[in-house]
Design a protein around this motif. Sequence first.
Motif: not given
Length: 261
Positions: A132-137
Motif C-alpha cells: 500500500c505504501f508503494t502505491v502511495l509513493l
Amino acid sequence: MEKGNEVCSVLLVSMEAGKIMLENGAEIFRVEDTMKRIAASFGVNDENFFVLSNGIFSSGEDSEGRLFAKVEHIPVHGADLSKVIAINQLSREISQGMYTLEEVGKKLEDIRNAPNRPWPIQVFATALGAGCFTVLLNGNLMDGTASFISGIFLGFFIQFIFKPYLSKMTGNILGGAVTAAICVFFLHIGFSSNLTSMIGGGVIPLVPGVAFVNGIRDIGDEDYISGAVRLLDAVLVFICIAVGVASVLMIYSALTGGRVL
C-alpha cells in the motif's frame, strides 16, 4: 500488611506498570503520569518517579520515615501500543477504586504475558503495508504487487530470523538488503518499473515511526535526554536500512552497469 511493606508494594506495582509502558513505546510523560496515578490511588503521595527512555528511578517514604528506592533498567524495544492502551485504561480503573493492589498485580501480569498476534497475521500486515505504501509513493499496481511480495519475504525474515537471532543494527541492514534485492529482481525481469517507490514502500515495516515521533514529543515536553536517545536510536535504524538498500543497489549496478535509480 504493614504500612511500610504496603508503600513498597505500591511503588513496585507502579514501576511494573511504567516498565510495561516504556518497553512498548509509550511517551515519557505518559509513563510518569500513569505511575503517579496508580501510587496516589493507593494512598502513596510522597513518591518520586524519574523516567528515561531506558530506565525508571523510583523512591518513596512511608509514614514512619522509612525510605524505599529502586532503579530499573529497561532496554530499548519496539512498540506494542495495545499494551500501552491497556495499562492506560487500567490506571483509570484503579483511580476509580475498582481493584485491590493484589488484583492490579495480576492484571499487569496478564497484560505483560498477553500473546502477540499470530505470525501469519503479522507477515500479512507487513506485506500489505509495504504494498500500500508503494502505491502511495506513486507506484503503480504492479509496483505495489512486487512490494507486497517483498513484504512477505521481509515478514518471514523479521519473524524467524531478525527477532530471535539478530541485533537491531544487523537485522535492519539485512532487512533493507532483502527488500531491495527482491525489488531489484522484479525490476530486472520487467515485472515492475518504479524501483524508488518499491523500495520506499518495501522498507516501511522496518521504519521506527513510533520511536521517532515519541522522541520529538519527548523533546517538546522538555524530556531532552529521553527524546535525544529515542531520536538517535531511530536515526541509527534509518542509517542501517539505507546501508542495506545501498549495498544491494551498488552490487546490482556493478553487475549490470549503469545507474539503477
